[in-house]
Every structure is written in structure tokens, then in C-alpha cells.
Scaffold this motif. Structure first.
Motif, PDB file in Angstrom:
ATOM      1  N   CYS A 149      74.739  68.693 -20.468  1.00  0.00           N
ATOM      2  CA  CYS A 149      74.766  67.737 -19.359  1.00  0.00           C
ATOM      3  C   CYS A 149      73.340  67.333 -19.009  1.00  0.00           C
ATOM      4  N   VAL A 150      73.066  66.045 -19.088  1.00  0.00           N
ATOM      5  CA  VAL A 150      71.736  65.551 -18.773  1.00  0.00           C
ATOM      6  C   VAL A 150      71.412  65.773 -17.303  1.00  0.00           C
ATOM      7  N   HIS A 151      72.465  65.698 -16.464  1.00  0.00           N
ATOM      8  CA  HIS A 151      72.235  65.740 -15.020  1.00  0.00           C
ATOM      9  C   HIS A 151      72.281  67.152 -14.446  1.00  0.00           C
ATOM     10  N   VAL A 152      72.499  68.147 -15.309  1.00  0.00           N
ATOM     11  CA  VAL A 152      72.554  69.523 -14.813  1.00  0.00           C
ATOM     12  C   VAL A 152      71.252  70.230 -15.184  1.00  0.00           C
ATOM     13  N   HIS A 153      70.653  70.907 -14.200  1.00  0.00           N
ATOM     14  CA  HIS A 153      69.420  71.638 -14.467  1.00  0.00           C
ATOM     15  C   HIS A 153      69.588  73.072 -14.001  1.00  0.00           C
ATOM     16  N   ASP A 154      68.629  73.897 -14.312  1.00  0.00           N
ATOM     17  CA  ASP A 154      68.713  75.301 -13.907  1.00  0.00           C
ATOM     18  C   ASP A 154      68.824  75.410 -12.391  1.00  0.00           C
ATOM     19  N   ILE A 155      69.746  76.255 -11.947  1.00  0.00           N
ATOM     20  CA  ILE A 155      69.941  76.439 -10.508  1.00  0.00           C
ATOM     21  C   ILE A 155      68.842  77.333  -9.948  1.00  0.00           C
ATOM     22  N   THR A 156      68.132  76.800  -9.000  1.00  0.00           N
ATOM     23  CA  THR A 156      67.037  77.557  -8.381  1.00  0.00           C
ATOM     24  C   THR A 156      67.544  78.235  -7.118  1.00  0.00           C
ATOM     25  N   GLU A 157      66.722  79.080  -6.545  1.00  0.00           N
ATOM     26  CA  GLU A 157      67.084  79.758  -5.295  1.00  0.00           C
ATOM     27  C   GLU A 157      67.290  78.736  -4.193  1.00  0.00           C
ATOM     28  N   SER A 158      66.469  77.688  -4.201  1.00  0.00           N
ATOM     29  CA  SER A 158      66.578  76.626  -3.205  1.00  0.00           C
ATOM     30  C   SER A 158      67.911  75.903  -3.323  1.00  0.00           C
ATOM     31  N   ASP A 159      68.326  75.619  -4.567  1.00  0.00           N
ATOM     32  CA  ASP A 159      69.605  74.948  -4.796  1.00  0.00           C
ATOM     33  C   ASP A 159      70.755  75.811  -4.281  1.00  0.00           C
ATOM     34  N   GLY A 160      70.657  77.110  -4.566  1.00  0.00           N
ATOM     35  CA  GLY A 160      71.717  78.015  -4.133  1.00  0.00           C
ATOM     36  C   GLY A 160      71.816  78.059  -2.622  1.00  0.00           C
ATOM     37  N   THR A 161      70.680  78.020  -1.945  1.00  0.00           N
ATOM     38  CA  THR A 161      70.667  78.034  -0.481  1.00  0.00           C
ATOM     39  C   THR A 161      71.289  76.756   0.076  1.00  0.00           C
ATOM     40  N   GLU A 162      70.938  75.612  -0.529  1.00  0.00           N
ATOM     41  CA  GLU A 162      71.485  74.331  -0.068  1.00  0.00           C
ATOM     42  C   GLU A 162      72.999  74.301  -0.234  1.00  0.00           C
ATOM     43  N   GLU A 163      73.476  74.827  -1.372  1.00  0.00           N
ATOM     44  CA  GLU A 163      74.912  74.844  -1.625  1.00  0.00           C
ATOM     45  C   GLU A 163      75.630  75.732  -0.624  1.00  0.00           C
ATOM     46  N   ALA A 164      75.025  76.898  -0.343  1.00  0.00           N
ATOM     47  CA  ALA A 164      75.619  77.826   0.622  1.00  0.00           C
ATOM     48  C   ALA A 164      75.673  77.199   2.008  1.00  0.00           C
ATOM     49  N   GLU A 165      74.610  76.472   2.363  1.00  0.00           N
ATOM     50  CA  GLU A 165      74.573  75.801   3.663  1.00  0.00           C
ATOM     51  C   GLU A 165      75.620  74.692   3.731  1.00  0.00           C
ATOM     52  N   ALA A 166      75.778  73.956   2.621  1.00  0.00           N
ATOM     53  CA  ALA A 166      76.772  72.880   2.570  1.00  0.00           C
ATOM     54  C   ALA A 166      78.179  73.459   2.706  1.00  0.00           C
ATOM     55  N   ASP A 167      78.423  74.597   2.046  1.00  0.00           N
ATOM     56  CA  ASP A 167      79.733  75.263   2.144  1.00  0.00           C
ATOM     57  C   ASP A 167      79.997  75.726   3.575  1.00  0.00           C
ATOM     58  N   ALA A 168      78.961  76.299   4.199  1.00  0.00           N
ATOM     59  CA  ALA A 168      79.094  76.796   5.575  1.00  0.00           C
ATOM     60  C   ALA A 168      79.389  75.645   6.525  1.00  0.00           C
ATOM     61  N   GLU A 169      78.713  74.526   6.309  1.00  0.00           N
ATOM     62  CA  GLU A 169      78.931  73.345   7.152  1.00  0.00           C
ATOM     63  C   GLU A 169      80.352  72.817   6.971  1.00  0.00           C
ATOM     64  N   ASP A 171      83.017  74.586   5.899  1.00  0.00           N
ATOM     65  CA  ASP A 171      83.946  75.573   6.471  1.00  0.00           C
ATOM     66  C   ASP A 171      84.016  75.436   7.995  1.00  0.00           C
ATOM     67  N   ASN A 172      82.859  75.213   8.622  1.00  0.00           N
ATOM     68  CA  ASN A 172      82.796  75.081  10.070  1.00  0.00           C
ATOM     69  C   ASN A 172      83.510  73.810  10.539  1.00  0.00           C
ATOM     70  N   ALA A 173      83.301  72.707   9.804  1.00  0.00           N
ATOM     71  CA  ALA A 173      83.937  71.439  10.161  1.00  0.00           C
ATOM     72  C   ALA A 173      85.458  71.554  10.062  1.00  0.00           C
ATOM     73  N   LEU A 174      85.928  72.203   8.999  1.00  0.00           N
ATOM     74  CA  LEU A 174      87.369  72.384   8.809  1.00  0.00           C
ATOM     75  C   LEU A 174      87.953  73.289   9.893  1.00  0.00           C
ATOM     76  N   LYS A 175      87.230  74.369  10.183  1.00  0.00           N
ATOM     77  CA  LYS A 175      87.668  75.319  11.214  1.00  0.00           C
ATOM     78  C   LYS A 175      87.755  74.643  12.577  1.00  0.00           C
ATOM     79  N   GLU A 176      86.748  73.836  12.919  1.00  0.00           N
ATOM     80  CA  GLU A 176      86.727  73.145  14.214  1.00  0.00           C
ATOM     81  C   GLU A 176      87.852  72.123  14.315  1.00  0.00           C
ATOM     82  N   ALA A 177      88.125  71.417  13.223  1.00  0.00           N
ATOM     83  CA  ALA A 177      89.197  70.415  13.227  1.00  0.00           C
ATOM     84  C   ALA A 177      90.558  71.081  13.413  1.00  0.00           C
ATOM     85  N   ILE A 178      90.773  72.187  12.710  1.00  0.00           N
ATOM     86  CA  ILE A 178      92.043  72.920  12.833  1.00  0.00           C
ATOM     87  C   ILE A 178      92.205  73.460  14.256  1.00  0.00           C
TER      88      ILE A 178
END
Length: 205
Positions: A149-169, A171-178
């Protein structure tokens, strides 16, 4: 003759008949009609929930969009009829501002419930950020069994943090809506109990 037309005529007839009645004889039929409309809303939500579940399982986008259109028409008709009742209760023929405000409170909660229900469905359709499908349309194939994949690069610690933050956001949005839907439902049920209490009190007069 379609069902919606019959429902509209039924409400109109109820209102015209009650114009010549007095006191509880005017109010009770309208409050009962309001409870019927709330039952229609409940059935529409059940239909929407089933349709969304089918969509998530089968991916039938067209059928789901058609269902959403039908449900929108149904909710709009219910709201229109409740607004007419609210207007009647405010009129000199009824002079029941308290009941008009009660119906208005239900309308506001129904609006919030519908908005949050749509939010929940949009979120569930999108899925958690870390679990979303990655498009491979720009991939460069170098081997029939393996591609790069041309658009896929090695996952860095920063990328992992951003993904975790996006997941948390997410999860929180879904929880608040419910939570918001649950609170709206609880409030609506409390108001409907008030309507039933009012009917019982008027019948006891």
C-alpha cells in the motif's frame, strides 16, 4: 385511501366534534388521541431500529434510505397533529395552557430523541476510527499474493496515540448520545404519565 389521510381526517373530526362539547368532554378525547400519536411514534422507532439493524447486517443502503424517508413522513405527521392540539389547548375554547405546555415538553423531548437517534446511527455506520476499512484503490501490486500500500506507512507512537484519542472521542460521543436518548425517553414517559393522570382525573369528575 392511504393511512396518513385517514389519520389526519380522524384528528380533524375529533377536533370538530369537541368544539361543541364542554369541560372534560372536550379534553379527554384530545388527550386520548395524543396518546395514540405517541404510540405511533413508538412503533415508528421500533421499525427504524429493525431497519437499521437489517442495514448493518445486509448493507442494503437503498432499503434503509427508503425506510428513513417513510419514518420522517410519519414523524412529521405526528408532530403536526400534536402542534394542532397544543394550539387548541391554548385557545379560548379550552383555556388549558398547562396541557399545551405538557404537549410542548413532549415535542421538545421527541425532537431531541430523534436527533440523538440519528447521531447514534451515523456513528455506528462509520464505526470506531481504529476499525474502519482502509481503501486499497491506490495500492501498487508487486505480487499476485502480496501487495504494497503506497498510502500505508510504519505506525509510530504518535500515530498510535492519535488513533487511541480518536477511538476515545468516538466512544464518548456514542455513549453521550445513547445516554441522551435514554434521558429523553424517561422524560417523555413521565409526561405521558401526567397525561394519563389528567385523563383519570377528568373522568372522575
Amino acid at each position: 385511501m392511504d393511512d396518513n389521510f385517514e389519520k389526519k381526517v380522524s384528528l380533524k373530526d375529533t377536533m370538530e366534534v369537541e368544539e361543541n362539547a364542554s369541560g372534560s368532554e372536550k379534553i379527554i378525547p384530545l388527550l386520548r388521541k395524543f396518546l395514540e400519536i405517541q404510540q405511533r411514534r413508538a412503533e415508528a422507532y421500533s421499525k427504524l431500529k429493525r431497519g437499521f439493524s437489517d442495514y448493518m447486517t445486509s448493507g442494503g443502503e437503498l432499503a434503509y434510505q427508503q425506510l428513513c424517508s417513510e419514518i420522517t413522513v410519519e414523524f412529521n405527521d405526528c408532530s403536526k397533529q400534536v402542534l394542532e392540539m397544543e394550539s387548541l389547548f391554548m385557545s379560548p375554547h379550552y383555556c388549558r395552557v398547562d396541557l399545551a405546555q405538557l404537549l410542548r415538553a413532549v415535542q421538545n423531548q421527541e425532537k431531541q430523541k430523534l436527533h440523538l437517534t440519528a447521531t447514534i446511527q451515523v456513528l455506528k455506520k462509520a464505526g470506531r476510527p481504529s476499525e474502519r476499512f482502509v481503501s486499497h484503490e491506490n495500492c501498487r501490486y508487486t505480487n499476485p499474493k502480496k501487495h504494497e500500500c503506497v498510502h500505508v506507512h510504519d505506525i509510530t507512537e504518535s500515530d498510535g496515540t492519535e488513533e487511541a484519542e480518536a477511538d476515545a472521542e468516538y466512544d464518548n460521543a456514542l455513549k453521550e448520545a445513547i445516554k441522551g436518548v435514554q434521558e429523553a425517553v424517561a422524560s417523555i414517559n413521565e409526561h405521558l404519565e401526567e397525561v394519563r393522570y389528567e385523563i383519570a382525573a377528568l373522568e372522575a369528575e
